[in-house]
Design an enzyme around this catalytic site. Structure first.
Site, short mmCIF file in Angstrom:
data_model
loop_
_atom_site.label_atom_id
_atom_site.label_comp_id
_atom_site.label_asym_id
_atom_site.label_seq_id
_atom_site.Cartn_x
_atom_site.Cartn_y
_atom_site.Cartn_z
N ASP A 14 -75.47 27.62 -67.24
CA ASP A 14 -74.07 27.20 -67.12
C ASP A 14 -73.18 28.32 -67.63
O ASP A 14 -73.27 28.70 -68.80
CB ASP A 14 -73.82 25.94 -67.97
CG ASP A 14 -74.53 24.72 -67.40
OD1 ASP A 14 -74.58 24.60 -66.17
OD2 ASP A 14 -75.02 23.90 -68.20
N GLY A 40 -79.82 18.61 -67.01
CA GLY A 40 -79.88 17.43 -67.88
C GLY A 40 -80.90 17.49 -69.00
O GLY A 40 -80.57 17.39 -70.18
N GLU A 190 -73.11 4.63 -61.61
CA GLU A 190 -74.54 4.69 -61.26
C GLU A 190 -75.16 3.29 -61.25
O GLU A 190 -76.00 2.98 -60.40
CB GLU A 190 -75.28 5.61 -62.24
CG GLU A 190 -74.94 7.08 -62.00
CD GLU A 190 -75.25 8.01 -63.17
OE1 GLU A 190 -75.14 9.24 -62.99
OE2 GLU A 190 -75.54 7.54 -64.29
N GLY A 226 -67.89 5.89 -70.50
CA GLY A 226 -66.90 6.94 -70.73
C GLY A 226 -66.01 6.62 -71.92
O GLY A 226 -66.50 6.29 -73.00
N ASP A 256 -75.41 13.75 -71.50
CA ASP A 256 -76.60 14.41 -72.06
C ASP A 256 -76.57 14.37 -73.59
O ASP A 256 -77.62 14.21 -74.24
CB ASP A 256 -76.68 15.87 -71.61
CG ASP A 256 -76.94 15.98 -70.11
OD1 ASP A 256 -77.51 15.05 -69.53
OD2 ASP A 256 -76.57 17.02 -69.52
N GLY A 291 -65.31 23.15 -72.99
CA GLY A 291 -66.14 23.62 -71.87
C GLY A 291 -67.47 22.90 -71.78
O GLY A 291 -67.55 21.68 -71.90
N1 LIG Z 1 -63.03 10.27 -72.86
C1 LIG Z 1 -63.89 9.84 -73.81
N2 LIG Z 1 -63.44 9.42 -75.02
C2 LIG Z 1 -64.29 9.00 -75.98
N3 LIG Z 1 -65.62 8.96 -75.82
C3 LIG Z 1 -66.14 9.36 -74.66
C4 LIG Z 1 -65.31 9.83 -73.59
N4 LIG Z 1 -66.11 10.17 -72.54
C5 LIG Z 1 -67.37 9.94 -72.96
N5 LIG Z 1 -67.40 9.45 -74.22
C6 LIG Z 1 -68.61 9.07 -75.00
O1 LIG Z 1 -69.77 9.65 -74.41
C7 LIG Z 1 -70.63 8.62 -73.88
C8 LIG Z 1 -71.22 9.06 -72.55
O2 LIG Z 1 -70.17 9.34 -71.64
P1 LIG Z 1 -70.13 8.92 -70.09
O3 LIG Z 1 -70.18 7.45 -69.95
O4 LIG Z 1 -68.95 9.62 -69.53
O5 LIG Z 1 -71.51 9.53 -69.57
P2 LIG Z 1 -71.86 10.13 -68.12
O6 LIG Z 1 -70.97 9.55 -67.08
O7 LIG Z 1 -73.32 9.99 -67.97
O8 LIG Z 1 -71.49 11.67 -68.34
P3 LIG Z 1 -72.03 12.98 -67.60
O9 LIG Z 1 -70.90 13.36 -66.71
O10 LIG Z 1 -72.27 13.93 -68.72
O11 LIG Z 1 -73.28 12.59 -66.86
C9 LIG Z 1 -69.76 7.36 -73.79
O12 LIG Z 1 -70.55 6.20 -73.93
C10 LIG Z 1 -68.80 7.56 -74.97
O13 LIG Z 1 -69.44 7.16 -76.18
MG LIG Z 2 -74.60 11.05 -66.65
#
Ligand SMILES: Nc1ncnc2c1ncn2[C@@H]1O[C@H](COP(=O)(O)OP(=O)(O)OP(=O)(O)O)[C@@H](O)[C@H]1O
Ligand SMILES: [Mg+2]
Length: 314
Positions: A14, A40, A190, A226, A256, A291
């Site tokens: 990356d 991942g 997902e 998120g 991750d 980043g």
């Molecule tokens: N904007 C945010 N503010 C606060 N906490 C966050 C935020 N985004 C992610 N998190 C934290 O990180 C965890 C994992 O994030 P997310 O649900 O976005 O995973 P993902 O969609 O699998 O991400 P990736 O794009 O890395 O695969 C969330 O459960 C939360 O605890």
């Molecule tokens: Mg993910």
């Protein structure tokens, strides 16, 4: 052998940098670039290693980029089991646009794996002498690998006393769930794709998770939401973690980091509930890092004390 083994079928270096403004035609002069070994499973390995876990990473690499990748993993103190590839390992490129604060992420497809090459990845896992507590596969499958690759991994791990943790999506996920895994970490989109349901509220989300668990697809689902936090669902328990009040710098690598925190805590002997707390802390800590940087251990420890968990009902 390590207590955690990760599998990364589609690793990438990356590269992340920043420029004043992303626009067409003109040369975009960038600041210094940061290079990290990614994909991942390797990200999960880096997080678990930073938190003090003993991790071995299995991944295929090719060419000079592949050699550099392995060197970068070595420098982090993570043991590697590599599978040589004919083609060059990929690089991904993330650019921070300073004018808008937006991030542009260019993700290359990666080398096409031959049947021999992807079978060698499975053979490398199967050949591990002393079995780990956890095998964690994360990320998309590279071109050439069959949709049922993670199902084959699940079959290998099922013959051991190890637990298989999987973070992937689409056909690769669906296929593995037919064999059965220990834990999956979908995000809401997902899980919607997997269940073909709108999952409009928490009760529907927990119901969908219980349905998968009831059908023997997995034992635990960490559903990440998120900025809304996360849900952890088993056959008879469910917890909801609210979001932590963090200042969002970059949401790259949150999933991750979450999984790295979860697997590290589980491998350290913590309960599911405690491990979920560390997972949410690690995901939230990743948000603080710019980043493609992953969570910092001091942030994870600090934030783990701030995670509030509530029993959730369907
Ligand atoms: N904007 C945010 N503010 C606060 N906490 C966050 C935020 N985004 C992610 N998190 C934290 O990180 C965890 C994992 O994030 P997310 O649900 O976005 O995973 P993902 O969609 O699998 O991400 P990736 O794009 O890395 O695969 C969330 O459960 C939360 O605890
Ligand atoms: Mg993910």
């Amino acid at each position: 052998m390590s207590s955690i083994v990760t599998l990364t079928m589609n690793p990438a270096i990356d590269i992340s940098t920043a420029t004043q403004r992303v626009e067409p035609v003109s040369k975009l002069r960038c600041h210094d670039a940061r290079r990290d070994p990614g994909g991942g499973g390797v990200n999960v390995a880096r997080v678990a290693n930073r938190l003090g876990g003993d991790v071995t990473a299995i991944y295929p690499i090719g060419g000079l980029v592949g050699q550099l990748f392995k060197q970068m993993v070595d420098e982090q103190g993570i043991k590697s089991v590599i599978v040589p590839l004919r083609d060059e390992t990929r690089e991904d490129f993330t650019v921070h646009d300073e004018a808008t604060g937006q991030q542009y992420r260019f993700v290359l497809a990666g080398p096409q794996l031959s049947e021999t090459e992807w079978k060698n990845c499975l053979a490398a896992l199967a050949a591990i002498e002393s079995k780990p507590q956890f095998v964690c596969a994360s990320g998309s499958l590279p071109p050439g690998a069959p949709d049922d690759l993670y199902r084959r991994v699940a079959k290998i791990v099922a013959g051991w006393s190890s637990k298989f943790v999987l973070d992937t999506s689409g056909a690769a996920l669906r296929s593995a769930l037919r064999e059965g895994v220990y834990l999956i970490k979908p995000n809401l989109q997902e899980l919607r794709d997997l269940t073909n349901a709108p999952l409009a509220d928490q009760a529907a989300m927990i119901g969908a998770c219980r349905d998968l668990i009831g059908r023997g697809c997995c034992q635990v689902i960490a559903l990440t939401l998120g900025a809304e936090g996360a849900l952890l669902v088993t056959a008879d328990r469910a917890w909801r973690a609210g979001p932590l009040p963090v200042i969002v710098v970059s949401t790259v690598g949150t999933g991750d980091s979450f999984l790295g925190g979860m697997v590290w805590a589980l491998a350290s002997g913590m309960t599911l509930e405690q491990s979920f707390r560390y997972a949410v802390a690690a995901g939230s800590a990743a948000v603080l890092a710019p980043g493609t940087e992953l969570c910092k251990p001091q942030d994870v420890r600090r934030l783990s004390g701030q995670v509030t968990l509530e029993a959730a009902s369907s």
